[in-house]
Design a protein around this motif. Sequence first.
Motif: not given
Length: 320
Positions: A48-52, A66-67, A292-296
Amino acid sequence: MNGSDVDSRIADPHRKDRVADAPLDPDFNVKRIEDVTLAGPPGLMARDLMSPYVWREADGRWGMMVRAVVRPGETLTDTGVIWAGWSEDGRHFTMLDTPSIAPGPGEHDAGGVEDPTVVRTDQGYIVYYSGVLADHAHGELSYAAGPSLDRLEKSGVALASSKSEGNTKEATVDRTADGRWRLFYEYAADDASRIGLAIGEDVAGPWTEQPTPFMPREDSWDDWHLSTGPLLTDDKACPVMFYNGATRDARWRIGWVAFDEHYTRVVARGIEPLILPPPADDRGATDIAFAASVVVAEDGIWLYYSLEDRRLSRALIRRS
């Protein structure tokens, strides 16, 4: 969103969650939600995938760390392995053949590596991550560095836990106009998660602890747990954190809080959560949306998050 909070109940001078006047009155709306997909080796796709953690490179590529976690019901070998990959569109990622950060051999992360945060430098990359001890229960904020995502070398503990602040993890960093770095992190206290803040002269510290930036609110969706989320810094005069908050039974949602330019005061805070997990048929199912993250980007602000601790998503956010 339904406006921002002007709660002035907190009287403790060591807390900074009294809402002060803002240079502007930010508010945010979700315009679109999309699944985020990964293609990679069998060892990754079986988890399973978390924290991208997603960012943009100068050449326009989208990077991700990714975790990857063992699925429920399977033998727990570790609490996480960190994989990296690339995308042309920010939605579909092709991952490397092997993990970028794996548990061990050092004791401080023998039990797992979690929750990457990437800082791009002239020399390559610094990656903060949560290193978990072999007991799978305790850990500390660690970091690795290297010229590329497949050549990272572990550098040890970035911020150690203390008797008052246990299990330091979930780093979020920013450099302010004074040239110093702000490090937000999650820690454990009083049977709950809290958000801490430290200031350092360099991206790798050393760090000096600061007053608690903001606290849970009574009778609210974030009345018990708080955890760090990504910083939106396109307006340096009013940086915004999309933080994670939860009730005591750990039903996590994503909200926002705005600071002054030096992170010394909270100037606005959303009343209602910005993102909730979709409703589940089973009331006992994992009820978590975790930023987990943000991109403009050219088409707006993309907020990346995980759902149910197992799958990835992103939301197009508009400032209103």
